[in-house]
Write a protein that holds these residues in place. Sequence first.
Motif, PDB file in Angstrom:
ATOM      1  N   GLU A 315       0.848  -1.192   0.000  1.00  0.00           N
ATOM      2  CA  GLU A 315       0.000   0.000   0.000  1.00  0.00           C
ATOM      3  C   GLU A 315       0.885   1.244   0.000  1.00  0.00           C
ATOM      4  N   GLU A 354      -5.783   3.495   0.618  1.00  0.00           N
ATOM      5  CA  GLU A 354      -4.505   2.808   0.774  1.00  0.00           C
ATOM      6  C   GLU A 354      -3.890   3.081   2.147  1.00  0.00           C
ATOM      7  N   ARG A 357      -5.908   1.063   4.603  1.00  0.00           N
ATOM      8  CA  ARG A 357      -5.578  -0.369   4.536  1.00  0.00           C
ATOM      9  C   ARG A 357      -4.224  -0.648   5.184  1.00  0.00           C
ATOM     10  N   LYS A 361      -3.642  -3.224   8.293  1.00  0.00           N
ATOM     11  CA  LYS A 361      -2.734  -4.376   8.203  1.00  0.00           C
ATOM     12  C   LYS A 361      -1.688  -4.392   9.315  1.00  0.00           C
ATOM     13  N   GLU A 412     -14.394  -4.789   2.241  1.00  0.00           N
ATOM     14  CA  GLU A 412     -13.109  -5.337   1.808  1.00  0.00           C
ATOM     15  C   GLU A 412     -12.506  -6.201   2.911  1.00  0.00           C
ATOM     16  N   VAL A 414      -9.168  -7.589   4.749  1.00  0.00           N
ATOM     17  CA  VAL A 414      -7.756  -7.251   4.928  1.00  0.00           C
ATOM     18  C   VAL A 414      -7.130  -8.213   5.934  1.00  0.00           C
ATOM     19  N   HIS A 426      -7.917 -12.824   8.719  1.00  0.00           N
ATOM     20  CA  HIS A 426      -8.459 -11.910   7.727  1.00  0.00           C
ATOM     21  C   HIS A 426      -9.867 -11.495   8.140  1.00  0.00           C
ATOM     22  N   VAL A 429     -13.192  -4.874   6.662  1.00  0.00           N
ATOM     23  CA  VAL A 429     -12.780  -3.599   7.253  1.00  0.00           C
ATOM     24  C   VAL A 429     -13.705  -3.198   8.390  1.00  0.00           C
TER      25      VAL A 429
END
Length: 813
Positions: A315, A354, A357, A361, A412, A414, A426, A429
């Motif tokens: 990202e 981005e 994200r 992460k 989404e 992540v 995982h 969001v």
Amino acid sequence: MGYLISEEHVLSTYYGEDVDSRNFERVFGIGYYQKKVSNADFKVDQIIYAPYGDDPLLISQVTITNTSSEEKKARWIEYWGTQIYEFSFKAYIQSSFSKKHPNFHRRKFADKFTKQITLHKNQGLFTNHVFSGFSKKEIKAWNTLKFLANTLGKKITGGNVKEVVPEAHFDDERPPITYLISLTGEISAYSTDPTKFFGDGKPEHPEGIFYPLNSTLGDASSSKGMLLEKKLVLKPGEEKTIQFAYGYGYSNEEIEKLIAKYQQSHENTFKESCEQWKHERVQLSIPDESWVDRELMWHNYYLRGNFTYDSFFKEHILSQGHVYQYLIGFQGASRDPLQHVLPFIFTNPKYTKEVLRYTFKTIFPTGEIPYGIVGSGVIMPSPFIPSDLELWLIWVTSEYVLANRDLEFLEEVVPLYPVYGKKVKHHEVKDVLALCYKHFVYESGTGKHGLQRISNGDWNDMVVHGYVHKKKVKDVQKHGESVLNAAMAIYTLHNYKEMLLFIGDLNLAEEVGTYADKQREAVSRQWAGKWFKRAWLSEEYGWIGEKKLWLEPQSWAILGNAVSETQLPILLESINKEVRSPSKIGAMVCNEIDKKKAESHGSGTNAGIWPSINGTLIMALSKVNGEFAWDEWKKNTLAMHAESYPEIWYGIWSGPDTYNSELSKTPGGTGFVDPDEPNKSEDAVSQLTPVNWTDFPVMNMHPHAWPLYNITSLMGIRFSKEGVILSPKIPKTEFMFNTPLIGFIQTKSEISGWYNPCNLGKWRIEIQLNPELFSRYSHIEINGKSEPISLKEGGIEFWGESIENTSIKWRLF
């Protein structure tokens, strides 16, 4: 830099100490650096620029003009260095024990690489950097240092000096290939030996300047640069432009593809790149203050240009930069990129997501967000366990989703940290966001006064470290409470609640709203007569901020509606009198020096000036007093710093994250260790940093991000589950506010605007204006259809539909 050599003269674009400034012009432009030099026969105009976008290269465009009456032959030599300098946090750890500057260890690491240089199609050179490895002695020393850092030095490092997955590492031992290529045809000669070229003459007067470049690769293993030569013949008055590309790539194929792209388009690339900087930005045009939009354009350039790609998280990230990235070597704190990306909510959804994200992460499965990241995907070894990080992520995500109506982003999936491996979790969001909320509420939790706990710091790293005795830190971490956290939670969780209502999660929305209300009640009880208290530390230390104004919580108390009608004018008067009026360039974070603090007087959190904190102040003032807000916005600009402290070079085109106040010996400057003020703190953390802020006092993103975002504050923009509210507070009769997401234009004859979220649908728009302004208009036009204005509680509201390629456009007339 480069050199033009003719039979009679040498012209250099190196700006050294003995340069005649009358014949050397420099321009720092948006996306480029221009240097113009001249002598009796030639003019050289060199422009070094980064093409707009994400391509990893710089282009050197050199235009040479023969100003004489005779034909001239000349050589142009282009030089670029290739010595690696990594922003290694490992070097910072080593410096903390060796007491040598991190630069020493980074340069020592750079010497571990040998060079393999190849000639590419007689157009330029490729340099491959090969790591020679560490000796057994060096490996043993590093392992010993890690052991000491994780045990005896745990109070400084947090005991977390480790790489948890193979993909994570402190240093890059496989850096990309670097290259220097002519974009305008073949070269005449080249060299991989800058040591021989410069000799003892240094950049001002290279000893090898009148000798041909040897055009041999030879043994280039220790080379520190590349030189290319182009021969030229120019008729009287003739000019020629040559171009070079300097960049990097991870394979020859990747580089060749990029070179071909710019060889085909080099003639117009610079002009097109400059043109692109004008778009996708926050714009505010005011007829009688044109400098405002000029400053905004510059901030957009600096902020947008600071995006970098992280190959571990895959990202882009908006690092804080400055001392943190470029000297200490870490990307953080985690709250900082989230602040920097706020303007992009209005201009670029792609990059906003981005940065979000990237942050998602880094989160642990518990919902905890680490302080920062170092190297490639390594959690920063840090003693700081901030209690506010979840709030910033919740706020920015909620505002982004509500502003752009982007439901898809919440769905989404992540990966959580460590991102790689079979056991990695995982989540969607929205579920990670809920995880962070629960960590904030149930893990951090509240203290005896009902306020959110402080841990060993909140936004202010030094509110505990460097303020309380080292033996008392754990007690404060267990019992301390933060009025700042609690006040920020009110505002942030209100936004989160709106987002949850928007997506239909009614149960969690109700829970979040209830928690925010409890924090509002707890903050309201901490009124100290003229302002709100700062924090409860422990039974021994008690309250701080009863007799001294700490600015941080005051703004959030206003934004969170924790201030009563009778308290508000008192609080505003206190803020103006105590921290705004005494300062030329923005409010001070405290109204007086605290002699107990480790930091120098009038510097940092000891009554210094922080663009980040003043950004939230402008948000608050925009809600209650437009005149004050506009004045504070202007005081925090680079233009104001340049006028107030013209003798200080930084703060003019970029700056640090904190300036010294008038209470400092060096007002307008930034932090450094004053030898006349020894560190009084016994806390090891407060004595950790072996660097001064003056060592790299520019390229912090807070002075660039907050002026952009605060324009949206001055426009009174608030997003809700149904749409958007605009309540402009700019004290001007005419202005134009423009972003790709939303706009507002006020002229003497009409008021108009638009709303263009990335998702289509019907959205509610509410406009709140001065009643006198509304009296001038009788109708509103919405997407071409007009209807009479109907006032409701001092404003008008209407619904509009955004359809593909069409925004909601409205006009009062």
